[in-house]
Write an enzyme that holds these catalytic residues in place. Structure first.
Site, short mmCIF file in Angstrom:
data_model
loop_
_atom_site.label_atom_id
_atom_site.label_comp_id
_atom_site.label_asym_id
_atom_site.label_seq_id
_atom_site.Cartn_x
_atom_site.Cartn_y
_atom_site.Cartn_z
N SER A 85 39.39 8.80 6.03
CA SER A 85 39.25 7.36 6.35
C SER A 85 40.24 6.49 5.61
O SER A 85 40.10 5.27 5.60
CB SER A 85 37.84 6.87 6.03
OG SER A 85 36.93 7.42 6.93
N THR A 191 36.29 4.21 3.27
CA THR A 191 37.27 3.24 2.76
C THR A 191 37.19 3.22 1.25
O THR A 191 36.10 3.24 0.68
CB THR A 191 36.89 1.83 3.26
OG1 THR A 191 37.14 1.77 4.65
CG2 THR A 191 37.69 0.74 2.55
N THR A 209 42.27 1.51 3.91
CA THR A 209 41.48 2.26 4.88
C THR A 209 42.26 2.57 6.15
O THR A 209 43.25 1.88 6.46
CB THR A 209 40.24 1.42 5.27
OG1 THR A 209 39.34 2.22 6.04
CG2 THR A 209 40.61 0.20 6.08
N ARG A 219 42.84 -2.95 16.50
CA ARG A 219 41.67 -3.46 15.77
C ARG A 219 41.96 -3.47 14.26
O ARG A 219 42.49 -2.52 13.70
CB ARG A 219 40.46 -2.58 16.07
CG ARG A 219 39.17 -3.00 15.35
CD ARG A 219 38.94 -2.22 14.07
NE ARG A 219 37.65 -2.49 13.48
CZ ARG A 219 37.30 -2.10 12.27
NH1 ARG A 219 38.15 -1.44 11.51
NH2 ARG A 219 36.11 -2.36 11.80
N THR A 242 32.66 -1.78 1.85
CA THR A 242 32.91 -0.64 2.72
C THR A 242 31.85 -0.63 3.82
O THR A 242 30.79 -1.23 3.66
CB THR A 242 32.90 0.68 1.93
OG1 THR A 242 33.13 1.78 2.83
CG2 THR A 242 31.59 0.91 1.22
N GLY A 243 32.16 0.01 4.92
CA GLY A 243 31.20 0.06 6.03
C GLY A 243 31.69 -0.74 7.22
O GLY A 243 32.90 -0.95 7.38
C1 SD4 Z 1 36.55 -1.13 8.49
N1 SD4 Z 1 35.34 -1.41 6.43
O1 SD4 Z 1 37.67 -0.98 8.93
C2 SD4 Z 1 36.21 -0.51 7.15
C3 SD4 Z 1 35.64 0.84 7.39
C4 SD4 Z 1 35.03 1.47 6.19
O2 SD4 Z 1 34.33 3.19 5.01
O3 SD4 Z 1 34.67 0.86 5.23
N2 SD4 Z 1 34.88 2.71 6.13
O4 SD4 Z 1 35.67 -1.72 9.10
#
Ligand code: SD4
Length: 330
Positions: A85, A191, A209, A219, A242-243
Site C-alpha cells: 500500500s 498507508t 501511500t 483518484r 490511515t484508512g
Molecule cells: C487513502 N488513506 O488513499 C489512504 C489509504 C490508507 O492504509 O490509509 N491505507 O485513502
C-alpha cells in the site's frame, strides 16, 4: 455499537498501558507528564512502521531534525516491495497503474505534497522538494513526475510481479457487483503516516501511500492533502491518518485532531472526537476503517481506530514497539 472512551476510560487506558496489561505489551509510561517536552519520539501506522521508526530514530539519535527523521523513516516503507500500500510494490489503480500520494510538513508550518505521481519510488522526497524548492504546496499527476525528474529522481517501473498479478486477478473477477471501495481486509490499509519529535522538541510529519487498491485512475486520497492525511502545528502537536481517505478528507481529519489538542484535549481524546464525527457522518456505522496517530508538544501519544485490527509502532525512551490499537466500534 459505539464504544465510549470517556475521560475515566482514558485514565484507565493509560493506566493499562502503564502497567503493560493492554495488548500484552510491556509499555513504560506512554503518557508523559504535562509540560515535559518529549525527546526523540516517533509514532507511525501499521506493522511496517517498526522498520520505518528504526530509520527515523537513527536520524534523531544523530541529532538531526524531526523532518529528516520522518522522511528517512517513511522511505523505508516506500522502498519495500512487500508493503503493498506504499511506494514500490503498491497495488495499482483500475488501469494497472501505480499512482502514489505523499505529504510532508515541518515544524515551521511549511508543507509539500504530491498526488497521483507515477514511476517515482520515493514520493515523500519529491514532496519535500516541493516544500523546499518551490513556493507551491502540491503538484499532481504528470506534472509531479516531470518535477521529480527535473530534480534528479529516477523514473522506474513500480509495478511488482505480485502487484501485477493481484490486479489481473481483480480484473478477472470484475462484475457489476464489485464495489469500487470495498470494505478493508486486514492487509489492505497500510498507508504509512509518521509523526516525530526531535531532541529540541520540534515536531514534523509525513504520510505516503499508493491509496486504495484498484481505485479509479486519478483518484487522490487524504494522504497528500495537508490537514486531512497529516498535519503538524509545532506549538500544539501533529497527527496522521490511515484508512478510508474519503471519510478523512470530509472532516479535515488530522487538522481536526491537532485543533482538538489545541483546545486542551489529550491526543487520545482529540482522536476520539474526530473519529466520532466520522461515525456520526455515516449513520453510526461506517463500514470501513479509519485510524489516527498523534503526538502532542508535551510528548503525549495517542492512537485510536474505528475498528479492530489497527496497529501502530511507537519509538520512545530508546525502545521501538508494536501496539494493537484501541478502537471505538465493535
Ligand atoms: C487513502 N488513506 O488513499 C489512504 C489509504 C490508507 O492504509 O490509509 N491505507 O485513502
Amino acid at each position: 455499537m459505539t464504544r465510549m472512551i470517556s475521560r475515566r476510560g482514558f485514565i484507565a487506558w493509560s493506566a493499562l498501558l502503564g502497567s503493560g496489561v493492554l495488548s500484552g505489551v510491556k509499555a513504560d509510561r506512554v503518557f508523559s507528564a504535562k509540560g515535559a517536552v518529549g525527546r526523540n519520539n516517533v509514532i507511525s501506522t501499521w506493522r511496517h512502521g517498526l522498520a520505518a521508526n528504526e530509520a527515523a530514530a537513527e536520524i534523531l539519535r544523530n541529532g538531526k531534525s524531526a523532518l529528516d527523521a520522518v522522511e528517512a523513516g517513511v522511505r523505508v516503507s516506500e522502498g519495500d516491495p512487500d508493503v503493498t500500500s506504499v511506494g514500490y510494490g503498491g497495488l495499482p489503480d483500475e488501469q494497472g497503474r501505480v499512482t502514489l500520494d505523499a505529504s510532508i510538513m515541518n515544524s515551521k508550518g511549511n508543507a509539500g505534497a504530491v498526488g497521483c505521481i507515477e514511476n517515482i519510488k520515493h514520493p515523500i522526497s519529491v514532496a519535500r522538494k516541493v516544500m523546499e524548492e518551490t513556493d507551491h504546496v502540491m503538484i499532481v499527476g504528470a506534472g509531479a513526475t516531470e518535477f521529480a525528474k527535473l530534480h534528479g529522481f529516477k523514473e522506474e517501473d513500480l509495478l511488482t510481479e505480485k502487484a501485477r498479478k493481484a490486479h489481473l486477478e481483480w480484473k478477472a473477477k470484475l462484475s457489476d457487483k464489485d464495489d469500487w471501495l470495498p470494505p478493508p481486509k486486514e492487509d489492505d490499509h497500510d498507508t504509512i503516516g509518521m509523526i516525530a519529535q526531535d531532541d529540541r522538541g520540534d515536531i514534523a510529519g509525513a504520510c505516503t501511500t499508493s491509496g486504495l487498491r484498484f481505485k479509479i485512475h486519478g483518484r487522490v486520497g487524504d494522504s497528500p492533502i495537508v490537514g486531512a492525511g497529516m498535519y503538524v502545528d509545532n506549538e500544539v502537536g501533529g497527527a496522521a491518518a490511515t484508512g478510508r481517505g474519503e471519510a478523512v478528507i470530509k472532516i479535515a481529519g488530522s487538522h481536526l485532531v491537532v485543533e482538538n489538542m489545541r483546545r486542551g484535549a489529550s491526543p487520545m481524546e482529540a482522536i476520539e472526537e474526530a473519529l466520532k464525527r466520522i461515525i456520526k457522518a455515516h449513520n453510526g456505522n461506517p463500514e470501513f476503517q479509519v485510524a489516527f496517530i498523534a503526538i502532542s508538544k508535551q510528548g503525549e501519544f495517542g492512537a485510536l481506530a474505528l475498528r479492530k485490527g489497527f496497529q501502530y509502532a511507537l519509538f520512545r525512551n530508546g525502545a521501538n514497539k508494536l501496539y494493537d490499537g484501541e478502537y471505538l466500534l465493535s
